[in-house]
Design a protein around this motif. Structure first.
Motif, PDB file in Angstrom:
ATOM      1  N   ILE A  88     136.265  59.659  69.046  1.00  0.00           N
ATOM      2  CA  ILE A  88     137.526  60.007  69.703  1.00  0.00           C
ATOM      3  C   ILE A  88     138.605  59.184  69.022  1.00  0.00           C
ATOM      4  O   ILE A  88     138.468  57.973  68.862  1.00  0.00           O
ATOM      5  N   LEU A  89     139.656  59.875  68.628  1.00  0.00           N
ATOM      6  CA  LEU A  89     140.818  59.219  68.015  1.00  0.00           C
ATOM      7  C   LEU A  89     142.013  59.371  68.950  1.00  0.00           C
ATOM      8  O   LEU A  89     142.226  60.431  69.512  1.00  0.00           O
ATOM      9  N   LYS A  90     142.745  58.304  69.101  1.00  0.00           N
ATOM     10  CA  LYS A  90     143.963  58.317  69.905  1.00  0.00           C
ATOM     11  C   LYS A  90     145.041  57.636  69.082  1.00  0.00           C
ATOM     12  O   LYS A  90     144.857  56.489  68.649  1.00  0.00           O
ATOM     13  N   GLU A  91     146.139  58.356  68.861  1.00  0.00           N
ATOM     14  CA  GLU A  91     147.233  57.820  68.059  1.00  0.00           C
ATOM     15  C   GLU A  91     146.726  57.307  66.707  1.00  0.00           C
ATOM     16  O   GLU A  91     147.041  56.204  66.283  1.00  0.00           O
ATOM     17  N   GLN A  92     145.873  58.092  66.081  1.00  0.00           N
ATOM     18  CA  GLN A  92     145.315  57.844  64.747  1.00  0.00           C
ATOM     19  C   GLN A  92     144.408  56.620  64.672  1.00  0.00           C
ATOM     20  O   GLN A  92     144.184  56.076  63.595  1.00  0.00           O
ATOM     21  N   ARG A  93     143.871  56.193  65.797  1.00  0.00           N
ATOM     22  CA  ARG A  93     142.929  55.065  65.817  1.00  0.00           C
ATOM     23  C   ARG A  93     141.649  55.498  66.522  1.00  0.00           C
ATOM     24  O   ARG A  93     141.696  56.234  67.500  1.00  0.00           O
ATOM     25  N   VAL A  94     140.527  55.004  66.031  1.00  0.00           N
ATOM     26  CA  VAL A  94     139.239  55.293  66.666  1.00  0.00           C
ATOM     27  C   VAL A  94     139.158  54.489  67.961  1.00  0.00           C
ATOM     28  O   VAL A  94     139.258  53.266  67.945  1.00  0.00           O
ATOM     29  N   VAL A  95     138.993  55.192  69.084  1.00  0.00           N
ATOM     30  CA  VAL A  95     138.864  54.526  70.382  1.00  0.00           C
ATOM     31  C   VAL A  95     137.466  54.701  70.974  1.00  0.00           C
ATOM     32  O   VAL A  95     137.107  54.039  71.937  1.00  0.00           O
ATOM     33  N   TYR A  96     136.693  55.593  70.399  1.00  0.00           N
ATOM     34  CA  TYR A  96     135.281  55.752  70.781  1.00  0.00           C
ATOM     35  C   TYR A  96     134.512  56.133  69.535  1.00  0.00           C
ATOM     36  O   TYR A  96     134.919  57.024  68.786  1.00  0.00           O
ATOM     37  N   GLN A  97     133.400  55.448  69.312  1.00  0.00           N
ATOM     38  CA  GLN A  97     132.488  55.769  68.222  1.00  0.00           C
ATOM     39  C   GLN A  97     131.091  55.838  68.804  1.00  0.00           C
ATOM     40  O   GLN A  97     130.568  54.836  69.294  1.00  0.00           O
ATOM     41  N   GLY A  98     130.525  57.012  68.777  1.00  0.00           N
ATOM     42  CA  GLY A  98     129.163  57.171  69.253  1.00  0.00           C
ATOM     43  C   GLY A  98     128.164  56.657  68.237  1.00  0.00           C
ATOM     44  O   GLY A  98     128.516  56.343  67.099  1.00  0.00           O
ATOM     45  N   GLY A  99     126.925  56.590  68.640  1.00  0.00           N
ATOM     46  CA  GLY A  99     125.870  56.154  67.732  1.00  0.00           C
ATOM     47  C   GLY A  99     125.531  57.228  66.714  1.00  0.00           C
ATOM     48  O   GLY A  99     125.895  58.394  66.870  1.00  0.00           O
ATOM     49  N   ARG A 100     124.849  56.829  65.666  1.00  0.00           N
ATOM     50  CA  ARG A 100     124.434  57.791  64.640  1.00  0.00           C
ATOM     51  C   ARG A 100     123.361  58.708  65.193  1.00  0.00           C
ATOM     52  O   ARG A 100     122.444  58.279  65.889  1.00  0.00           O
TER      53      ARG A 100
END
Length: 131
Positions: A88-100
């Motif tokens: 999930i990106l908010k204002e061009q920044r990653v705010v959520y990164q799920g696992g591989r």
């Protein structure tokens, strides 16, 4: 393909607060490589961008924007997708990164994040998210 259908349900459920984009990267189980016995399609290793585009067209992604990675796999490398990953990106920044994926791919975590965001955004000016 089951995961894709579940992803599409999440996309529809949160369309009011989040845009979505699916990026098709290199094929995880090409028919001329490490073959998966339960693959719904037999897709050979991509040798050119047209191969990758042709494979992406097989996906039934109604309502979801689809992009394809470059042949040098720059998106795959930058985001460490190998071979499924949620962001999930908010204002061009990653705010959520799920696992591989496949083990770390958890739509329930994505859904929980979006639900918390929706609750926090109610009554305030919402920002469009990119999932």
């Amino acid at each position: 393909m089951t995961r894709l259908s579940a992803y599409q349900r999440v996309v529809r459920q949160y369309a009011d607060i989040a845009d979505s984009l699916l990026v098709y990267i290199e094929e995880a189980h090409p028919s001329d490589g490490w073959v998966s016995s339960d693959a719904p399609y037999q897709i050979p290793r991509h040798r050119c961008l047209e191969d990758r585009l042709r494979a992406a067209r097989l996906l039934d992604v109604q309502g979801t924007a689809v992009a394809v990675d470059t042949m040098d796999n720059s998106s795959n490398s930058a985001y460490g997708a190998y071979f499924e990953r949620l962001y999930i990106l908010k204002e061009q920044r990653v705010v959520y990164q799920g696992g591989r994926g496949p083990e770390g791919y958890r739509l329930s975590e994505l859904r929980d994040w979006l639900e918390r965001y929706r609750s926090d955004a109610e009554g305030s000016k919402a920002v469009v998210l990119h999932v």
